[in-house]
Write an enzyme that holds these catalytic residues in place. Structure first.
Site, short mmCIF file in Angstrom:
data_model
loop_
_atom_site.label_atom_id
_atom_site.label_comp_id
_atom_site.label_asym_id
_atom_site.label_seq_id
_atom_site.Cartn_x
_atom_site.Cartn_y
_atom_site.Cartn_z
N CYS A 69 0.88 -1.24 0.00
CA CYS A 69 -0.03 -0.18 -0.01
C CYS A 69 0.85 1.15 -0.05
O CYS A 69 1.59 1.57 0.93
CB CYS A 69 -0.91 -0.08 1.16
SG CYS A 69 -1.38 1.50 2.10
N CYS A 72 0.36 3.92 2.60
CA CYS A 72 0.86 3.56 3.99
C CYS A 72 2.39 3.59 4.14
O CYS A 72 2.76 3.88 5.25
CB CYS A 72 0.89 1.81 4.09
SG CYS A 72 -1.06 1.38 4.20
#
Ligand SMILES: [Zn+2]
Length: 147
Positions: A69, A72
């Site tokens: 991600c 993230c």
């Protein structure tokens, strides 16, 4: 007189008892002797997560994330800096939802990254979306504390 708090070690997951006025004095784990607060988010698998949520008598902030991600990964350096500021009043932790898939399902994490704050074993707040400024993370976490 100060109260004694249960603090779960982020390294060996042993529950320690620490007097509240000793929290800021760099207490060590009675079992593995490592620092109970080292300024870094504790990476938790499902078993460790349950211990930290269930036993810690300080609030636990959790970043649900995954390696694939992008947002993230953008948030990770800010989260590191926020951890150094939020400890030792809070345990700052992260859960890799790719490895701990059960946890993502149990807590119905629909998007990552998601921050969740747990107090006394209960989730009290949740914030999806990447925060890339450490001050925003610190402010959000502190503002969600009950009372
Ligand atoms: Zn330990």
């Amino acid at each position: 007189m100060s109260e004694s708090l249960q603090i779960v070690c982020p390294h060996c997951q042993t529950t320690n008892r620490v007097r509240s006025d000793q929290l800021a004095s760099a207490p060590d784990c009675g079992s593995c002797k490592k620092a109970l607060f080292d300024g870094h988010p504790a990476a938790l698998d499902e078993a460790a997560f349950d211990k930290h949520i269930g036993r810690n008598q300080i609030p636990v902030l959790v970043d649900f994330w995954a390696p694939w991600c992008g947002p993230c990964r953008m948030m990770a350096p800010a989260y590191e800096k926020a951890a150094a500021q939020l400890e030792p009043q809070m345990r700052v932790a992260k859960v890799n939802t790719e490895e701990a898939q059960n946890l993502g399902a149990r807590f119905n994490i629909r998007s990552i990254p998601t921050l969740a704050l747990f107090v006394g074993g209960r989730e009290v707040a949740r914030q999806p979306g990447a925060m890339t400024n450490p001050a925003d993370i610190v402010r959000w976490a502190r503002s969600q504390l009950p009372g």
